[in-house]
Design a protein around this motif. Structure first.
Motif, PDB file in Angstrom:
ATOM      1  N   HIS A   1      55.406   6.597 -13.337  1.00 45.54           N
ATOM      2  CA  HIS A   1      55.684   5.384 -12.580  1.00 45.54           C
ATOM      3  C   HIS A   1      54.766   4.267 -13.070  1.00 45.54           C
ATOM      4  O   HIS A   1      53.586   4.489 -13.343  1.00 45.54           O
ATOM      5  CB  HIS A   1      55.468   5.622 -11.086  1.00 45.54           C
ATOM      6  N   LYS A   2      55.303   3.058 -13.147  1.00 38.73           N
ATOM      7  CA  LYS A   2      54.547   1.937 -13.708  1.00 38.73           C
ATOM      8  C   LYS A   2      53.305   1.580 -12.895  1.00 38.73           C
ATOM      9  O   LYS A   2      52.375   0.941 -13.409  1.00 38.73           O
ATOM     10  CB  LYS A   2      55.442   0.703 -13.837  1.00 38.73           C
TER      11      LYS A   2
ATOM     12  N   LEU B   1      53.881  10.445  -9.040  1.00 35.45           N
ATOM     13  CA  LEU B   1      53.952   9.347 -10.008  1.00 35.45           C
ATOM     14  C   LEU B   1      54.135   9.841 -11.432  1.00 35.45           C
ATOM     15  O   LEU B   1      54.407   9.044 -12.340  1.00 35.45           O
ATOM     16  CB  LEU B   1      52.679   8.492  -9.924  1.00 35.45           C
TER      17      LEU B   1
ATOM     18  N   ASP C   1      61.016   0.651 -12.691  1.00 34.63           N
ATOM     19  CA  ASP C   1      59.847   1.314 -12.121  1.00 34.63           C
ATOM     20  C   ASP C   1      59.245   2.421 -12.980  1.00 34.63           C
ATOM     21  O   ASP C   1      58.111   2.842 -12.735  1.00 34.63           O
ATOM     22  CB  ASP C   1      60.197   1.915 -10.756  1.00 34.63           C
ATOM     23  N   TRP C   2      59.977   2.919 -13.993  1.00 36.40           N
ATOM     24  CA  TRP C   2      59.514   4.116 -14.706  1.00 36.40           C
ATOM     25  C   TRP C   2      59.316   3.857 -16.190  1.00 36.40           C
ATOM     26  O   TRP C   2      60.032   3.065 -16.803  1.00 36.40           O
ATOM     27  CB  TRP C   2      60.505   5.271 -14.489  1.00 36.40           C
TER      28      TRP C   2
END
Length: 436
Positions: free
Chosen positions: A18-19, A11, A390-391
């Motif tokens: 990553h969120k 992550l 997502d990032w």
């Protein structure tokens, strides 16, 4: 997603995260175990429990704890739980419990170190394993408690480094805060603000050293300050501290950002300490330090110009305006921030008055500045719950950080080094490959 160590490590990238680290409640639960269950976390200042029986009820991660001063003068930190039925011994806030804790449910009582003292109708327990010396019948202590210059930290783990080792280079910010007192001591005074933020706890830590946001997020306050200053023909302190957020980008690019082990770091101050000597409050303060330490040492103290320091897992001391913003996670999308203001013992009263002014105008729930941050934190939380990507980017000046003996320093004051450093520590805590 199955939260294996491999998955958690994935992550965090060198330039992004990553969120889900902000939105996944299962990750939040693991953080409470692997970060707040292993790190040294600030509980409170010893001045908040000045006399025997004084207590402060607070939290370490997701655990309710009580800091209390014993009859011997020692400071204990115990979990806020009666071993009988599990009731919390004291409610939120602070007070004085006298010579012992008394449970409001069945009147079990405990000494100020948490050990069992008495209970009603003890004869009803004959023939059982009840024993006042059995720790199962006492309030449980946290594994380790230590203080640094009056700041009380606790650790839920029996293993790992001692407090001073954990703090490392960031201890110098606590030293400087205390040394600004001519007697080297501070005390919490003037009340404590509490701000509930509807966002993940890590967002605040990142923002403390985010130099790119100030002139954007706080535009309304610094523009209003400048307009009022123009109208009255001067820039008084009350407007100056709001105006600072409006400096141009080339100002922020010149600031120093330092990063230490365990996610700690600091951001160089935005108010010129030399210019401050023209301020009558600061001049008077400086003279008290000259009398106490000599002129050379007094200059060293004043020239350590730090705006925000991050003690990862605890919060952010502010040396110049003697505050500590204590960051308490409540849920994956809720964070409580407590703003403590310190009186520098022996310093002029005007110095403390100025600190209160700063707290009210910048950090309080009704200030002109704090609500800006709270709003964008909430928007980050809500945006990361959408399917829009997502990032999270941490790209600014990636790969340019300079390695020092005790950590790293940025090559540019708008670098996202602090965010990368915090998530480097997050990853080490979470996957268990660092001795903390």
């Amino acid at each position: 997603m199955r939260l294996t160590n491999e998955a958690l490590a994935g992550l965090v990238r060198e330039d992004s995260v990553h969120k889900s680290v902000y939105t996944d409640p299962d990750i939040f639960a693991l953080e409470m175990q692997r970060i707040y269950g292993k790190a040294w976390v600030y509980v409170g200042h010893e001045s908040q429990v000045a006399t025997a029986g004084d207590y402060l009820a607070t939290r370490i991660g997701d655990q309710d704890v009580v800091m209390v001063r014993s009859q011997s003068g020692a400071i204990n930190v115990v979990y806020n739980r009666c071993p009988h039925k599990g009731a919390k011994l004291v409610g939120e806030g602070c007070g004085n419990t006298g010579k012992f804790f008394r449970c409001p449910y069945h009147a079990w009582t405990f000494k100020l170190d948490g050990s069992h003292f008495s209970l009603p109708l003890r004869n009803g327990l004959e023939g059982t394993n009840y024993d006042p010396e059995n720790p199962d019948f006492s309030m449980k202590k946290l594994a380790r408690v230590d203080t640094y210059r009056g700041f009380v930290f606790a650790n839920q783990s029996e293993t790992g480094p001692d407090l001073k080792t954990f703090l490392g280079g960031v201890a110098s910010s606590i030293d400087n805060l205390c040394d600004r007192s001519p007697v080297g001591e501070v005390e919490v005074a003037g009340g404590v603000f509490r701000v509930l933020q509807f966002s993940n706890w890590k967002v605040f830590y990142e923002n403390l050293h985010d130099t790119m946001h100030a002139r954007v997020t706080h535009e309304s306050s610094f523009v209003a300050a400048r307009e009022q200053a123009a109208e009255i023909g001067e820039m008084p302190f009350e407007l100056l501290i709001m105006d600072g957020n409006g400096e141009p980008y080339d100002f922020w690019e010149k600031l120093e950002l330092r990063a230490f082990e365990n996610g700690h770091g600091y951001m160089e101050g935005i108010f010129d300490p030399k210019a401050a000597t023209r301020d009558p409050v600061t001049r008077e303060h400086f003279q008290t330090l000259v009398t106490a330490y000599g002129e050379e040492r007094a200059k060293e103290i004043f020239c350590m110009n730090r705006h925000n320091t991050v003690i990862y897992g605890s919060g952010a001391p502010h040396n110049v305006f003697q505050q500590f913003r204590v960051i308490r996670p409540m849920a994956v999308d809720r964070t409580m921030v407590e703003i403590q203001t310190f009186r520098l013992k022996g310093a002029p009263t005007s110095v403390f008055d100025r600190a209160l002014t700063y707290a009210n105008l910048i950090n309080s729930p009704s200030s002109n500045v704090m609500p800006d941050d709270v709003e964008v934190y909430r928007r980050c939380q809500e945006g990361n719950n959408t399917n829009g990507g997502d990032w999270i980017s941490h790209h600014r000046y990636v790969g340019t950080d300079k390695q020092l003996a005790d950590g790293m320093v940025s090559t540019n004051g708008t670098s996202e080094l602090p965010m990368r450093n915090q998530f480097r520590a997050w990853r080490e805590f979470m996957v268990g490959d660092v001795n903390v």
